[in-house]
Design an enzyme around this catalytic site. Sequence first.
Site, PDB file in Angstrom:
ATOM      1  N   GLU A 137      63.403  47.515  65.290  1.00 28.59           N
ATOM      2  CA  GLU A 137      63.960  48.938  65.313  1.00 28.59           C
ATOM      3  C   GLU A 137      64.550  48.984  66.698  1.00 28.59           C
ATOM      4  O   GLU A 137      64.335  48.245  67.438  1.00 28.59           O
ATOM      5  CB  GLU A 137      62.888  49.745  65.091  1.00 28.59           C
ATOM      6  CG  GLU A 137      61.624  49.893  66.287  1.00 28.59           C
ATOM      7  CD  GLU A 137      60.344  50.297  65.840  1.00 28.59           C
ATOM      8  OE1 GLU A 137      60.021  50.231  64.811  1.00 28.59           O
ATOM      9  OE2 GLU A 137      59.904  50.810  66.607  1.00 28.59           O
ATOM     10  N   LYS A 139      65.433  50.279  70.489  1.00 29.23           N
ATOM     11  CA  LYS A 139      64.803  50.690  71.702  1.00 29.23           C
ATOM     12  C   LYS A 139      65.431  51.798  72.337  1.00 29.23           C
ATOM     13  O   LYS A 139      66.501  51.623  72.732  1.00 29.23           O
ATOM     14  CB  LYS A 139      64.406  49.522  72.580  1.00 29.23           C
ATOM     15  CG  LYS A 139      63.557  49.882  73.833  1.00 29.23           C
ATOM     16  CD  LYS A 139      63.340  48.553  74.654  1.00 29.23           C
ATOM     17  CE  LYS A 139      62.009  49.022  75.864  1.00 29.23           C
ATOM     18  NZ  LYS A 139      62.428  50.177  76.478  1.00 29.23           N
ATOM     19  N   ASP A 141      66.462  54.604  74.306  1.00 32.68           N
ATOM     20  CA  ASP A 141      66.516  54.935  75.853  1.00 32.68           C
ATOM     21  C   ASP A 141      66.435  56.457  76.143  1.00 32.68           C
ATOM     22  O   ASP A 141      67.430  57.030  76.591  1.00 32.68           O
ATOM     23  CB  ASP A 141      67.832  54.355  76.155  1.00 32.68           C
ATOM     24  CG  ASP A 141      67.839  54.182  77.729  1.00 32.68           C
ATOM     25  OD1 ASP A 141      66.776  54.140  78.426  1.00 32.68           O
ATOM     26  OD2 ASP A 141      68.869  53.699  78.431  1.00 32.68           O
ATOM     27  N   TYR A 250      57.715  56.489  66.484  1.00 37.09           N
ATOM     28  CA  TYR A 250      57.889  55.277  66.080  1.00 37.09           C
ATOM     29  C   TYR A 250      56.418  54.381  66.357  1.00 37.09           C
ATOM     30  O   TYR A 250      56.447  53.225  66.287  1.00 37.09           O
ATOM     31  CB  TYR A 250      58.723  54.456  67.009  1.00 37.09           C
ATOM     32  CG  TYR A 250      58.787  54.592  68.297  1.00 37.09           C
ATOM     33  CD1 TYR A 250      57.661  54.367  69.091  1.00 37.09           C
ATOM     34  CD2 TYR A 250      59.807  55.341  69.345  1.00 37.09           C
ATOM     35  CE1 TYR A 250      57.526  54.494  70.609  1.00 37.09           C
ATOM     36  CE2 TYR A 250      59.631  55.298  70.332  1.00 37.09           C
ATOM     37  CZ  TYR A 250      58.734  55.098  71.040  1.00 37.09           C
ATOM     38  OH  TYR A 250      58.733  55.403  72.564  1.00 37.09           O
ATOM     39  N   LYS A 346      65.903  42.951  75.152  1.00 34.84           N
ATOM     40  CA  LYS A 346      66.839  43.826  76.054  1.00 34.84           C
ATOM     41  C   LYS A 346      68.172  43.391  75.958  1.00 34.84           C
ATOM     42  O   LYS A 346      68.683  42.463  75.923  1.00 34.84           O
ATOM     43  CB  LYS A 346      66.434  43.766  77.424  1.00 34.84           C
ATOM     44  CG  LYS A 346      64.860  44.393  77.700  1.00 34.84           C
ATOM     45  CD  LYS A 346      65.017  45.715  77.812  1.00 34.84           C
ATOM     46  CE  LYS A 346      65.230  46.087  79.113  1.00 34.84           C
ATOM     47  NZ  LYS A 346      64.522  47.536  79.669  1.00 34.84           N
ATOM     48  N   CYS A 440      91.871  68.814 105.291  1.00 32.33           N
ATOM     49  CA  CYS A 440      92.236  68.291 103.800  1.00 32.33           C
ATOM     50  C   CYS A 440      93.147  67.060 104.180  1.00 32.33           C
ATOM     51  O   CYS A 440      93.901  67.282 105.019  1.00 32.33           O
ATOM     52  CB  CYS A 440      93.038  69.372 103.153  1.00 32.33           C
ATOM     53  SG  CYS A 440      93.919  68.723 101.857  1.00 32.33           S
ATOM     54  N   CYS A 443      96.913  68.183 103.046  1.00 34.85           N
ATOM     55  CA  CYS A 443      97.583  69.321 103.422  1.00 34.85           C
ATOM     56  C   CYS A 443      96.966  69.780 104.984  1.00 34.85           C
ATOM     57  O   CYS A 443      97.781  70.661 105.450  1.00 34.85           O
ATOM     58  CB  CYS A 443      97.690  70.559 102.645  1.00 34.85           C
ATOM     59  SG  CYS A 443      95.943  71.523 102.480  1.00 34.85           S
ATOM     60  N   CYS A 458      89.519  72.547  99.799  1.00 30.11           N
ATOM     61  CA  CYS A 458      90.570  72.911 100.442  1.00 30.11           C
ATOM     62  C   CYS A 458      90.905  74.167  99.790  1.00 30.11           C
ATOM     63  O   CYS A 458      91.043  74.049  98.437  1.00 30.11           O
ATOM     64  CB  CYS A 458      91.397  71.767 100.484  1.00 30.11           C
ATOM     65  SG  CYS A 458      93.227  72.359 100.759  1.00 30.11           S
ATOM     66  N   CYS A 463      98.379  73.637  98.256  1.00 29.03           N
ATOM     67  CA  CYS A 463      98.056  72.133  98.674  1.00 29.03           C
ATOM     68  C   CYS A 463      98.749  71.408  97.727  1.00 29.03           C
ATOM     69  O   CYS A 463      98.328  71.396  96.222  1.00 29.03           O
ATOM     70  CB  CYS A 463      96.620  71.949  98.934  1.00 29.03           C
ATOM     71  SG  CYS A 463      96.151  70.224  98.924  1.00 29.03           S
TER      72      CYS A 463
HETATM   73  S1  IVH Z   1      56.496  51.124  70.850  1.00 28.44           S
HETATM   74  C1  IVH Z   1      51.879  50.321  72.417  1.00 28.44           C
HETATM   75  N1  IVH Z   1      58.903  51.226  70.014  1.00 28.44           N
HETATM   76  O1  IVH Z   1      60.202  51.881  75.691  1.00 28.44           O
HETATM   77  C2  IVH Z   1      53.451  50.224  72.524  1.00 28.44           C
HETATM   78  N2  IVH Z   1      58.338  51.898  72.287  1.00 28.44           N
HETATM   79  O2  IVH Z   1      59.610  50.055  78.009  1.00 28.44           O
HETATM   80  C3  IVH Z   1      54.056  51.526  72.179  1.00 28.44           C
HETATM   81  N3  IVH Z   1      60.242  52.817  73.598  1.00 28.44           N
HETATM   82  O3  IVH Z   1      56.885  53.180  76.743  1.00 28.44           O
HETATM   83  C4  IVH Z   1      55.733  51.634  72.458  1.00 28.44           C
HETATM   84  N4  IVH Z   1      61.675  52.626  71.762  1.00 28.44           N
HETATM   85  O4  IVH Z   1      58.585  54.787  75.893  1.00 28.44           O
HETATM   86  C5  IVH Z   1      57.938  51.422  70.930  1.00 28.44           C
HETATM   87  N5  IVH Z   1      60.871  51.824  69.351  1.00 28.44           N
HETATM   88  C6  IVH Z   1      59.932  51.744  70.270  1.00 28.44           C
HETATM   89  C7  IVH Z   1      60.709  52.226  71.503  1.00 28.44           C
HETATM   90  C8  IVH Z   1      59.681  52.232  72.366  1.00 28.44           C
HETATM   91  C9  IVH Z   1      61.677  52.916  73.240  1.00 28.44           C
HETATM   92  C10 IVH Z   1      59.758  52.929  74.967  1.00 28.44           C
HETATM   93  C11 IVH Z   1      58.470  53.309  74.979  1.00 28.44           C
HETATM   94  C12 IVH Z   1      57.949  52.437  75.925  1.00 28.44           C
HETATM   95  C13 IVH Z   1      59.054  51.953  76.596  1.00 28.44           C
HETATM   96  C14 IVH Z   1      58.738  50.495  77.057  1.00 28.44           C
END
Ligand code: IVH
Length: 701
Positions: A137, A139, A141, A250, A346, A440, A443, A458, A463
Amino acid sequence: MYNKETELKLNDKSRILLKALRNQEREDPRNIVNDLRDVINYSDWRYYVKDEPVLADQEYDQLFAWLKVLEKENPALITPDSPTQRIAKGLTKEFPTVDHLVPMLSLDNSYNAEDLREWDRRCREFADVHHIEYCIEPKFDGAGISLIYENDILTRGATRGDGIQGEDITMNIKQIKSVPLSAKFSMLGVHQIEIRGEVLINKNKFKQFNDQRLAENLPPLANPRNAASGSLRMIDPQEVGKRGLEAFLYHTSYLDLQEGKIEPEALKTHYGTLKALSQLGFRTPVNIMKVVKGIDEVIAYCKDFEEKRDELPYEIDGLVVKVNEYALQDKMGMTTHHPRWAMAFKFKARQATSMLRRVEFQVGRTGTITPVAKIDPVPLSGVTVSSVSMFNEDVVREKDLRVGDTVIVERAGDVIPYIVKPLTDLRDGTEKMIIFPEKCPVCSDKLVKETGESAWRCVNINCEAQVVERLIHFGSKDAMDIRNLGEANVKRFYELKLLKDIPGIYQLDFEKIRELDGFGKKSIENLKTAIENSKHQPLHRLIYALGIRFVGETTAKTLAKSVHELMAMKGMNEESFMALEDIGPKVAGAIIQFFSNEDNIKMLHELKRLGVNTENISGQKTGSGELNGLTFLFTGTLSTMKRGDAEALVESKGGKIVSGVSSKLSYLVAGEEAGSKLEKAKKINAVKILSEKEFLEMIKE
Ligand code: IVH
């Protein structure tokens, strides 16, 4: 919680309620409040979780107002999960520190196929099995959150904090409408549950937000993650509500069953849990996640997905791979830092290091002096970056940036690049402080810094730098969109005295331009057409193009909607501007100042005389509502207009824009290179597919 059958029932309920409201039927409030709540919650779910609205805004507002009145008259009927309980009273004085029921751990990181294979090997060893089923799934941000539901009611929302303790931000969490205030966990035999997720701000909202900050001379926020975590900790919950935050859930970290209950089958896998959470009304990644058999499939999927990361409406910085079976997860356990059963993959960083060589001071169209770092060119998410704005003196001082520093530069998605920080360990003593000019650079007028502002300015409106910047801004893509004018041509025409002010754009001497190097018949024709077309731009674009201080695209839209003709704004006072959404005294003051300047008024008359549209054309038709009750979705690239403008056009005629294809979608407008949405729509009979041309014809009719 919601299936076809309940959805039908709720649709009926909302029709009955709306009818009762229209006919002013007065029934026993006890019978109505629950129905109102059900319908409002359902509408929130459809809008915020499913992206497929069912009620028109006005209908929703009416039902909500009705519920508020009934609760006010009958306080005993208020429940903690009533949608009215999202309404905040006053400001938050402090966010108390709270303990997480279970520590919020981090995730281990992997960067390539080898890392993933090695992790899979360890997983199989710990779990003592040959094959493992994995879920993949996004990650997200954003900012991590934890939610606690007890006896079906949301009792606490907290930030991640240090993982052991976070801050109680319950009232702010309640502003996120995709987070249900109650959910039927009891149906699963669950008494108390802690769920984890991420709060995000989508890229569009983030851009809008930053555009407004830029218009107000505030440094833009670096990335959507900072915007999300900053928003979550604001002291005014109402402001939090305006940020348009979304929450994806999640993970369940703690689960306490009701006495005598056994764990339901659905909650024995990660996939099953997310599906159950979705059914209970939460937004989860279940629809975009993938369940695969072994690590080879994981690797293939990760590689593939990285290419598509920018297609998602929000930022993600990688994927998370999780062991699906909870029994195996339990067997594997965790280290003090992260669970062994999950691994983040990552994506390539959108950061690079470079050397800050020198600083240029640029004069903006409102006279603001912006320090711009000239760095050694570095490739960053697809482009080469050599200039990075440092916004203002405060930012330079806060980050302690110096000429000669090695700096980290970041550019996420479409976000403007910025300097994260200098690497101070690499300093050798030769770095030089950045000195701000007192005059500036163009000018030579003395610069001023107004109280409460971070930027030097300015204030000489003649200008040359400002004049040129104003001209460039007027023709820019988000303003009047005069494509062939461009920065280089504006500068050239200005230097050659072929162009001196905004009305001059519509009076260019093409005979003279024709004599210039690089101008052929074709390019002259293109330029003429672009200028001619710009005369018909909607009013909000003209307002934005005028470059009034603090008036960004969003404010320009608000202003355009409030008048039929541009000049009407001349007669408006501070009060009437401030009555408009999100306009405060600072912005109102700037607009009034603009319209009280005789030269500006002369310019506006001149533009009108030259044929530039100064009327709110779409607004006049607002009442007609020809598209009332119809939903639209645009996909692919439109060739004659920006997607945002097409959407605004639909909305101005009473239509609704939705973001997903479903049987509730009336029209999918497919531009060039339309992809998966078009494919999906083709499979649904109820959805009519229009080409851009067909759409334009329909709108004309
Ligand atoms: S699971 C015990 N699932 O990434 C594990 N975390 O870098 C619980 N994060 O602290 C985390 N997407 O805030 C999980 N699909 C995802 C996530 C996720 C983002 C964040 C989360 C975590 C951090 C770690």
